[in-house]
Design a protein around this motif. Structure first.
Motif, PDB file in Angstrom:
ATOM      1  N   ASP A  20       0.889  -1.119  -0.104  1.00 32.75           N
ATOM      2  CA  ASP A  20       0.097   0.079   0.071  1.00 32.75           C
ATOM      3  C   ASP A  20       0.876   1.260  -0.009  1.00 32.75           C
ATOM      4  N   LEU A  21       1.835   1.200   0.909  1.00 27.30           N
ATOM      5  CA  LEU A  21       2.896   2.351   0.920  1.00 27.30           C
ATOM      6  C   LEU A  21       3.629   2.700  -0.508  1.00 27.30           C
ATOM      7  N   ALA A  22       4.131   1.523  -0.893  1.00 24.24           N
ATOM      8  CA  ALA A  22       4.833   1.612  -1.990  1.00 24.24           C
ATOM      9  C   ALA A  22       3.862   2.198  -3.265  1.00 24.24           C
ATOM     10  N   ILE A  23       2.748   1.900  -3.246  1.00 23.35           N
ATOM     11  CA  ILE A  23       1.719   2.234  -4.498  1.00 23.35           C
ATOM     12  C   ILE A  23       1.802   3.682  -4.286  1.00 23.35           C
ATOM     13  N   ARG A  24       1.544   4.166  -3.011  1.00 22.88           N
ATOM     14  CA  ARG A  24       1.322   5.498  -2.906  1.00 22.88           C
ATOM     15  C   ARG A  24       2.727   6.209  -2.970  1.00 22.88           C
ATOM     16  N   LEU A  25       3.958   5.713  -2.986  1.00 24.79           N
ATOM     17  CA  LEU A  25       5.022   6.412  -3.062  1.00 24.79           C
ATOM     18  C   LEU A  25       5.592   6.271  -4.458  1.00 24.79           C
ATOM     19  N   ASP A  26       4.927   5.541  -5.366  1.00 22.66           N
ATOM     20  CA  ASP A  26       5.326   5.224  -6.578  1.00 22.66           C
ATOM     21  C   ASP A  26       6.859   4.475  -6.613  1.00 22.66           C
ATOM     22  N   THR A  27       6.830   3.535  -5.866  1.00 30.10           N
ATOM     23  CA  THR A  27       8.082   2.571  -5.593  1.00 30.10           C
ATOM     24  C   THR A  27       7.446   1.238  -5.544  1.00 30.10           C
ATOM     25  N   THR A  28       8.570   0.254  -5.006  1.00 27.29           N
ATOM     26  CA  THR A  28       8.383  -1.087  -4.993  1.00 27.29           C
ATOM     27  C   THR A  28       8.262  -1.586  -3.662  1.00 27.29           C
ATOM     28  N   GLN A  29       7.530  -2.684  -3.177  1.00 30.69           N
ATOM     29  CA  GLN A  29       7.410  -3.184  -2.072  1.00 30.69           C
ATOM     30  C   GLN A  29       8.816  -3.574  -1.434  1.00 30.69           C
ATOM     31  N   THR A  30       9.384  -3.955  -2.386  1.00 27.22           N
ATOM     32  CA  THR A  30      11.097  -4.232  -1.962  1.00 27.22           C
ATOM     33  C   THR A  30      11.678  -3.169  -1.083  1.00 27.22           C
ATOM     34  N   THR A  31      11.600  -1.922  -2.079  1.00 23.89           N
ATOM     35  CA  THR A  31      12.335  -0.721  -1.402  1.00 23.89           C
ATOM     36  C   THR A  31      11.671  -0.519  -0.098  1.00 23.89           C
ATOM     37  N   ILE A  32      10.379  -0.487   0.384  1.00 22.00           N
ATOM     38  CA  ILE A  32       9.768  -0.367   1.492  1.00 22.00           C
ATOM     39  C   ILE A  32      10.318  -1.144   2.443  1.00 22.00           C
ATOM     40  N   SER A  33      10.314  -2.526   2.104  1.00 25.22           N
ATOM     41  CA  SER A  33      10.773  -3.595   3.122  1.00 25.22           C
ATOM     42  C   SER A  33      12.173  -3.352   3.409  1.00 25.22           C
ATOM     43  N   ASN A  34      13.070  -2.987   2.442  1.00 33.11           N
ATOM     44  CA  ASN A  34      14.802  -2.633   2.724  1.00 33.11           C
ATOM     45  C   ASN A  34      14.685  -1.423   3.534  1.00 33.11           C
ATOM     46  N   ILE A  35      13.821  -0.422   3.525  1.00 35.03           N
ATOM     47  CA  ILE A  35      14.019   0.576   4.285  1.00 35.03           C
ATOM     48  C   ILE A  35      13.555   0.300   5.856  1.00 35.03           C
ATOM     49  N   GLU A  36      12.434  -0.636   5.930  1.00 35.97           N
ATOM     50  CA  GLU A  36      11.977  -1.123   7.461  1.00 35.97           C
ATOM     51  C   GLU A  36      12.791  -1.948   8.046  1.00 35.97           C
ATOM     52  N   SER A  37      13.655  -2.882   7.272  1.00 33.00           N
ATOM     53  CA  SER A  37      14.373  -3.632   7.867  1.00 33.00           C
ATOM     54  C   SER A  37      16.078  -2.946   7.862  1.00 33.00           C
ATOM     55  N   ASP A  38      16.043  -1.718   7.698  1.00 32.18           N
ATOM     56  CA  ASP A  38      17.256  -1.033   7.643  1.00 32.18           C
ATOM     57  C   ASP A  38      18.460  -1.490   6.778  1.00 32.18           C
ATOM     58  N   LYS A  39      18.051  -1.986   5.853  1.00 31.55           N
ATOM     59  CA  LYS A  39      19.067  -2.559   4.814  1.00 31.55           C
ATOM     60  C   LYS A  39      19.318  -1.250   3.807  1.00 31.55           C
ATOM     61  N   ASN A  40      18.579  -0.273   3.796  1.00 26.65           N
ATOM     62  CA  ASN A  40      18.764   0.980   2.944  1.00 26.65           C
ATOM     63  C   ASN A  40      18.299   2.165   3.833  1.00 26.65           C
ATOM     64  N   ILE A  41      18.883   3.159   3.526  1.00 33.76           N
ATOM     65  CA  ILE A  41      18.345   4.548   4.131  1.00 33.76           C
ATOM     66  C   ILE A  41      17.563   5.228   3.119  1.00 33.76           C
ATOM     67  N   PRO A  42      16.479   5.778   3.121  1.00 34.73           N
ATOM     68  CA  PRO A  42      16.008   6.588   1.911  1.00 34.73           C
ATOM     69  C   PRO A  42      16.448   8.001   1.722  1.00 34.73           C
ATOM     70  N   ASN A  43      16.792   8.242   0.396  1.00 37.26           N
ATOM     71  CA  ASN A  43      17.258   9.577   0.428  1.00 37.26           C
ATOM     72  C   ASN A  43      16.313  10.940   0.708  1.00 37.26           C
ATOM     73  N   SER A  44      16.727  11.836   0.776  1.00 43.23           N
ATOM     74  CA  SER A  44      15.708  13.020   1.325  1.00 43.23           C
ATOM     75  C   SER A  44      14.811  13.230   0.393  1.00 43.23           C
ATOM     76  N   LEU A  45      14.705  12.969  -0.886  1.00 42.93           N
ATOM     77  CA  LEU A  45      13.480  13.300  -1.333  1.00 42.93           C
ATOM     78  C   LEU A  45      12.418  11.845  -1.052  1.00 42.93           C
ATOM     79  N   LEU A  46      12.886  10.792  -0.923  1.00 39.90           N
ATOM     80  CA  LEU A  46      11.860   9.789  -0.742  1.00 39.90           C
ATOM     81  C   LEU A  46      11.460   9.734   0.801  1.00 39.90           C
TER      82      LEU A  46
END
Length: 124
Positions: A20-46
């Motif tokens: 749901d969040l990925a769709i609202r952000l026009d990104t992928t579920q994997t991106t959200i998962s990686n952010i939430e699991s601290d594998k990636n830190i979102p850039n300032s725009l995201l």
């Protein structure tokens, strides 16, 4: 508490799935998962887009304690919050930075094409 943990808490408070969040952000579920699991830190725009979609102040994603910003202006605390992550970005490889720049250029081109398409549709 990490940014990813706070994103997950705010997302779950809205009863949204990662998809749901990925769709609202026009990104992928994997991106959200990686952010939430601290594998990636979102850039300032995201990060800004995440804060807007979750209807929270960006500082609430960066701090444990909520911070109020008036008139949507950056204050010293919000700048310090963002700057604490600069070392993470500064150690990136030149190849990764070059790839990011190319991606941003492609995004800019796509946005320009999209704007022209919208203009042409509005003229009809």
């Amino acid at each position: 508490m990490s940014i990813g943990t706070r994103v997950k808490q705010y997302r779950e408070a809205k009863n949204w799935s990662q998809e749901d969040l990925a769709i609202r952000l026009d990104t992928t579920q994997t991106t959200i998962s990686n952010i939430e699991s601290d594998k990636n830190i979102p850039n300032s725009l995201l990060l800004n887009k995440i804060a807007k979609e979750l209807e929270v102040d960006i500082n609430d994603l960066l701090n444990d304690a909520p911070t109020v910003i008036y008139d949507n202006e950056f204050n010293d605390q919000s700048v310090a919050n963002v700057n604490q992550y600069n070392p993470i970005f500064n150690i990136q490889s030149p190849e990764l930075l070059e790839s990011i720049i190319k991606n941003q250029e492609q995004i800019a081109k796509l946005m320009e094409i999209q704007s022209k398409l919208i203009e042409s549709l509005l003229k009809k």
